[in-house]
Design a protein around this motif. Structure first.
Motif, short mmCIF file in Angstrom:
data_model
loop_
_atom_site.label_atom_id
_atom_site.label_comp_id
_atom_site.label_asym_id
_atom_site.label_seq_id
_atom_site.Cartn_x
_atom_site.Cartn_y
_atom_site.Cartn_z
N LYS A 1 -10.50 1.57 5.23
CA LYS A 1 -10.28 0.16 5.54
C LYS A 1 -11.18 -0.74 4.68
O LYS A 1 -10.75 -1.79 4.22
CB LYS A 1 -10.55 -0.12 7.02
N VAL B 1 -9.68 -0.92 1.17
CA VAL B 1 -8.51 -1.80 1.14
C VAL B 1 -8.95 -3.25 1.26
O VAL B 1 -8.50 -4.12 0.50
CB VAL B 1 -7.50 -1.42 2.25
N THR C 1 -4.75 -3.37 10.90
CA THR C 1 -5.88 -4.15 10.41
C THR C 1 -5.47 -5.24 9.43
O THR C 1 -6.04 -6.33 9.43
CB THR C 1 -6.91 -3.20 9.74
N LEU D 1 0.85 -1.18 0.00
CA LEU D 1 0.00 0.00 0.00
C LEU D 1 0.89 1.23 0.00
O LEU D 1 1.84 1.31 0.77
CB LEU D 1 -0.90 0.01 1.23
N VAL E 1 3.26 -0.89 4.12
CA VAL E 1 2.70 0.41 3.77
C VAL E 1 3.86 1.38 3.60
O VAL E 1 4.73 1.46 4.47
CB VAL E 1 1.71 0.94 4.85
N LEU F 1 -3.97 0.91 8.84
CA LEU F 1 -3.97 -0.13 7.82
C LEU F 1 -3.05 -1.29 8.20
O LEU F 1 -3.41 -2.46 8.00
CB LEU F 1 -3.58 0.46 6.46
#
Length: 92
Positions: free
Chosen positions: A74, A77, A30, A6, A38, A27
């Motif tokens: 979220k 994603v 989760t 990401l 990320v 992110l």
């Protein structure tokens, strides 16, 4: 199969590093098992705040007319990298 990366691009002139770091933290918390990482990248484009997954655009502040709540990000994603994942209170 490699896990998706990401990428959060943010405008440093707008002082959006903290916002980008917060989104990255959320992110990673989760999707720590599903994501390969990320990355935060300062943008040369004024006012940019965007999220992509493996170079596929997912969210753009300018195109969306502003920032979204973290639960919406979220969900975006999740829908892209692991549609079967239940997000608990973020799905309500």
């Amino acid at each position: 199969m490699s896990k998706p990366i990401l990428l959060i691009r943010y405008c440093p002139k707008c002082n959006w590093l903290l916002r980008a770091a917060y989104v990255a933290q959320e992110l990673l918390s989760t999707f720590e098992l599903e994501a390969g990482g990320v990355m935060l990248k300062p943008s040369q484009i004024a006012g940019e705040f965007s999220i992509s997954i493996d170079d596929k655009p997912l969210f753009d502040r300018k195109l969306n007319g502003g920032f979204e709540e973290i639960k919406v990000i979220k969900q975006l994603v999740r829908d892209e990298i692991c549609p079967e994942k239940i997000l608990g209170h973020s799905d309500k």
